[in-house]
Each structure stands twice: as structure tokens, then as C-alpha cells.
Write a protein that holds these residues in place. Structure first.
Motif, PDB file in Angstrom:
ATOM      1  N   PHE A   1       0.818  -1.215   0.000  1.00  0.00           N
ATOM      2  CA  PHE A   1       0.000   0.000   0.000  1.00  0.00           C
ATOM      3  C   PHE A   1       0.858   1.275   0.000  1.00  0.00           C
ATOM      4  O   PHE A   1       0.564   2.230   0.706  1.00  0.00           O
ATOM      5  CB  PHE A   1      -0.982  -0.007   1.171  1.00  0.00           C
ATOM      6  CG  PHE A   1      -1.935  -1.165   1.105  1.00  0.00           C
ATOM      7  CD1 PHE A   1      -2.954  -1.179   0.179  1.00  0.00           C
ATOM      8  CD2 PHE A   1      -1.782  -2.253   1.949  1.00  0.00           C
ATOM      9  CE1 PHE A   1      -3.824  -2.254   0.099  1.00  0.00           C
ATOM     10  CE2 PHE A   1      -2.644  -3.335   1.889  1.00  0.00           C
ATOM     11  CZ  PHE A   1      -3.677  -3.335   0.952  1.00  0.00           C
ATOM     12  N   ASN A   2       1.883   1.283  -0.819  1.00  0.00           N
ATOM     13  CA  ASN A   2       2.758   2.436  -0.966  1.00  0.00           C
ATOM     14  C   ASN A   2       2.098   3.430  -1.923  1.00  0.00           C
ATOM     15  O   ASN A   2       1.783   3.086  -3.068  1.00  0.00           O
ATOM     16  CB  ASN A   2       4.119   1.983  -1.497  1.00  0.00           C
ATOM     17  CG  ASN A   2       5.136   3.085  -1.520  1.00  0.00           C
ATOM     18  OD1 ASN A   2       4.804   4.258  -1.473  1.00  0.00           O
ATOM     19  ND2 ASN A   2       6.396   2.700  -1.586  1.00  0.00           N
ATOM     20  N   PHE A   3       1.922   4.673  -1.499  1.00  0.00           N
ATOM     21  CA  PHE A   3       1.253   5.675  -2.328  1.00  0.00           C
ATOM     22  C   PHE A   3       2.094   6.081  -3.530  1.00  0.00           C
ATOM     23  O   PHE A   3       1.556   6.540  -4.532  1.00  0.00           O
ATOM     24  CB  PHE A   3       0.856   6.892  -1.495  1.00  0.00           C
ATOM     25  CG  PHE A   3      -0.339   6.618  -0.633  1.00  0.00           C
ATOM     26  CD1 PHE A   3      -1.597   6.500  -1.185  1.00  0.00           C
ATOM     27  CD2 PHE A   3      -0.196   6.443   0.729  1.00  0.00           C
ATOM     28  CE1 PHE A   3      -2.703   6.226  -0.402  1.00  0.00           C
ATOM     29  CE2 PHE A   3      -1.291   6.175   1.527  1.00  0.00           C
ATOM     30  CZ  PHE A   3      -2.556   6.061   0.961  1.00  0.00           C
ATOM     31  N   LYS A   4       3.389   5.897  -3.455  1.00  0.00           N
ATOM     32  CA  LYS A   4       4.245   6.162  -4.616  1.00  0.00           C
ATOM     33  C   LYS A   4       3.894   5.182  -5.732  1.00  0.00           C
ATOM     34  O   LYS A   4       3.817   5.564  -6.898  1.00  0.00           O
ATOM     35  CB  LYS A   4       5.715   6.042  -4.222  1.00  0.00           C
ATOM     36  CG  LYS A   4       6.679   6.332  -5.341  1.00  0.00           C
ATOM     37  CD  LYS A   4       8.105   6.325  -4.829  1.00  0.00           C
ATOM     38  CE  LYS A   4       8.768   5.058  -5.277  1.00  0.00           C
ATOM     39  NZ  LYS A   4      10.171   4.955  -4.903  1.00  0.00           N
ATOM     40  N   TYR A   5       3.653   3.931  -5.363  1.00  0.00           N
ATOM     41  CA  TYR A   5       3.254   2.929  -6.349  1.00  0.00           C
ATOM     42  C   TYR A   5       1.883   3.265  -6.943  1.00  0.00           C
ATOM     43  O   TYR A   5       1.669   3.091  -8.135  1.00  0.00           O
ATOM     44  CB  TYR A   5       3.225   1.533  -5.733  1.00  0.00           C
ATOM     45  CG  TYR A   5       4.574   0.988  -5.344  1.00  0.00           C
ATOM     46  CD1 TYR A   5       5.752   1.686  -5.588  1.00  0.00           C
ATOM     47  CD2 TYR A   5       4.687  -0.241  -4.722  1.00  0.00           C
ATOM     48  CE1 TYR A   5       6.979   1.175  -5.222  1.00  0.00           C
ATOM     49  CE2 TYR A   5       5.918  -0.761  -4.359  1.00  0.00           C
ATOM     50  CZ  TYR A   5       7.060  -0.041  -4.611  1.00  0.00           C
ATOM     51  OH  TYR A   5       8.276  -0.556  -4.261  1.00  0.00           O
ATOM     52  N   LEU A   6       0.977   3.756  -6.113  1.00  0.00           N
ATOM     53  CA  LEU A   6      -0.333   4.175  -6.611  1.00  0.00           C
ATOM     54  C   LEU A   6      -0.183   5.309  -7.615  1.00  0.00           C
ATOM     55  O   LEU A   6      -0.843   5.320  -8.657  1.00  0.00           O
ATOM     56  CB  LEU A   6      -1.242   4.602  -5.454  1.00  0.00           C
ATOM     57  CG  LEU A   6      -2.613   5.155  -5.847  1.00  0.00           C
ATOM     58  CD1 LEU A   6      -3.421   4.133  -6.624  1.00  0.00           C
ATOM     59  CD2 LEU A   6      -3.364   5.614  -4.607  1.00  0.00           C
TER      60      LEU A   6
ATOM     61  N   ALA B   1      -6.108   2.367  -8.922  1.00  0.00           N
ATOM     62  CA  ALA B   1      -6.292   2.081  -7.493  1.00  0.00           C
ATOM     63  C   ALA B   1      -6.732   0.639  -7.272  1.00  0.00           C
ATOM     64  O   ALA B   1      -6.280  -0.014  -6.321  1.00  0.00           O
ATOM     65  CB  ALA B   1      -7.313   3.038  -6.886  1.00  0.00           C
ATOM     66  N   ILE B   2      -7.575   0.131  -8.145  1.00  0.00           N
ATOM     67  CA  ILE B   2      -8.001  -1.272  -8.047  1.00  0.00           C
ATOM     68  C   ILE B   2      -6.802  -2.191  -8.222  1.00  0.00           C
ATOM     69  O   ILE B   2      -6.585  -3.114  -7.436  1.00  0.00           O
ATOM     70  CB  ILE B   2      -9.101  -1.579  -9.093  1.00  0.00           C
ATOM     71  CG1 ILE B   2     -10.403  -0.883  -8.704  1.00  0.00           C
ATOM     72  CG2 ILE B   2      -9.298  -3.081  -9.253  1.00  0.00           C
ATOM     73  CD1 ILE B   2     -11.462  -0.898  -9.783  1.00  0.00           C
ATOM     74  N   PHE B   3      -6.004  -1.934  -9.246  1.00  0.00           N
ATOM     75  CA  PHE B   3      -4.830  -2.770  -9.490  1.00  0.00           C
ATOM     76  C   PHE B   3      -3.817  -2.649  -8.351  1.00  0.00           C
ATOM     77  O   PHE B   3      -3.239  -3.641  -7.912  1.00  0.00           O
ATOM     78  CB  PHE B   3      -4.179  -2.394 -10.825  1.00  0.00           C
ATOM     79  CG  PHE B   3      -3.164  -3.390 -11.285  1.00  0.00           C
ATOM     80  CD1 PHE B   3      -3.556  -4.560 -11.903  1.00  0.00           C
ATOM     81  CD2 PHE B   3      -1.813  -3.167 -11.096  1.00  0.00           C
ATOM     82  CE1 PHE B   3      -2.622  -5.493 -12.317  1.00  0.00           C
ATOM     83  CE2 PHE B   3      -0.873  -4.083 -11.502  1.00  0.00           C
ATOM     84  CZ  PHE B   3      -1.284  -5.249 -12.120  1.00  0.00           C
ATOM     85  N   TRP B   4      -3.619  -1.443  -7.859  1.00  0.00           N
ATOM     86  CA  TRP B   4      -2.701  -1.188  -6.741  1.00  0.00           C
ATOM     87  C   TRP B   4      -3.144  -1.947  -5.487  1.00  0.00           C
ATOM     88  O   TRP B   4      -2.324  -2.526  -4.785  1.00  0.00           O
ATOM     89  CB  TRP B   4      -2.649   0.311  -6.486  1.00  0.00           C
ATOM     90  CG  TRP B   4      -1.948   0.745  -5.253  1.00  0.00           C
ATOM     91  CD1 TRP B   4      -0.606   0.767  -5.016  1.00  0.00           C
ATOM     92  CD2 TRP B   4      -2.565   1.256  -4.062  1.00  0.00           C
ATOM     93  NE1 TRP B   4      -0.344   1.273  -3.765  1.00  0.00           N
ATOM     94  CE2 TRP B   4      -1.536   1.579  -3.155  1.00  0.00           C
ATOM     95  CE3 TRP B   4      -3.880   1.490  -3.680  1.00  0.00           C
ATOM     96  CZ2 TRP B   4      -1.793   2.103  -1.900  1.00  0.00           C
ATOM     97  CZ3 TRP B   4      -4.123   2.018  -2.444  1.00  0.00           C
ATOM     98  CH2 TRP B   4      -3.093   2.316  -1.567  1.00  0.00           C
TER      99      TRP B   4
END
Length: 127
Positions: free
Chosen positions: A62-67, A108-111
Motif C-alpha cells: 500500500f505504498n502511495f508512490k506505487y499508486l 487504485a483497483i490494481f494497486w
């Protein structure tokens, strides 16, 4: 084992994104549901899986950078599809809120599913 997790992420992301898309369209029937799911599986496999493999070199749940990275790539894909359908006005796409909605939602779904199934540190790193 890892391939199975990639498949889970791919299939569950596609099903969830299809549900969002069908609810937004207001047209929820079996045949379009299957067709859109297959299209999204192909799109996620082509565009999201390579990014996912790259990001899994340094797993973080759940890293926001990845999102943000998934959202950026998703926006680029939606933008490319939009300008191929309407090549006359390339900049009008930026004013379309639907592109932003779908790109952020699908990313967001994929993340989410990526964080659940694949952003797991190996047993060596846990110790």
C-alpha cells in the motif's frame, strides 16, 4: 507460486474494474461483462504487469508512490486510447473528467490487489 499471485491480481483487478465500468455505464448484462473483463485482462497484462514486475523488485504494501506510478501509467494508456479514437483534437482529452476517473479508479483497483497478493517481502527479508 509467484505466477499464481500475478494471475490472481490480474483477474481480480479486471473483474473489479469491469464492475466499476458497468455500474458507471448503467448497463450490467452477462455478455458485455465477459467481453469487458477479457479486454481489461489483456490491457492490464500488456500495460500494468510490466510496471508491477518493475515495482516488485522493492516490495512495499500500500505504498502511495506505487499508486501514483500506476495512476500515471493508467492515464497514459487512457490518453492513448482517447486520442486514437479522436485524433483531431488531442488536447480536448485533458478536459474530460471520465478519463481521470477511470485512470485513477482502475489504477487504485490494481494497486490494491497488487498490495494484497504481491507486495510481500521474501522469508529471508522478514527475519
Amino acid at each position: 507460486m509467484r505466477v499464481r499471485r500475478y494471475l490472481y491480481t490480474l483477474i481480480l483487478s479486471s473483474l473489479a474494474a469491469t464492475c466499476v465500468y458497468m455500474i458507471d455505464l448503467g448497463y450490467f448484462h452477462y455478455i458485455p461483462l465477459v467481453a469487458v473483463t477479457i479486454i481489461l485482462i489483456v490491457c492490464y497484462a500488456i500495460f500494468a504487469i510490466p510496471v508491477q514486475v518493475f515495482l516488485n523488485r522493492n516490495p512495499k504494501k500500500f505504498n502511495f508512490k506505487y499508486l501514483f506510478i500506476y495512476s500515471f501509467v493508467s492515464f497514459l494508456v487512457w490518453y492513448i486510447f482517447a486520442i486514437t479514437n479522436n485524433a483531431d483534437d488531442v488536447f480536448s482529452v485533458f478536459g474530460n473528467a471520465t478519463i481521470y476517473f477511470y485512470s485513477i479508479t482502475f489504477a487504485a483497483i490494481f494497486w490494491f490487489w497488487d498490495s494484497v497478493f504481491l507486495q510481500i517481502k521474501s522469508n529471508k527479508e522478514k527475519v
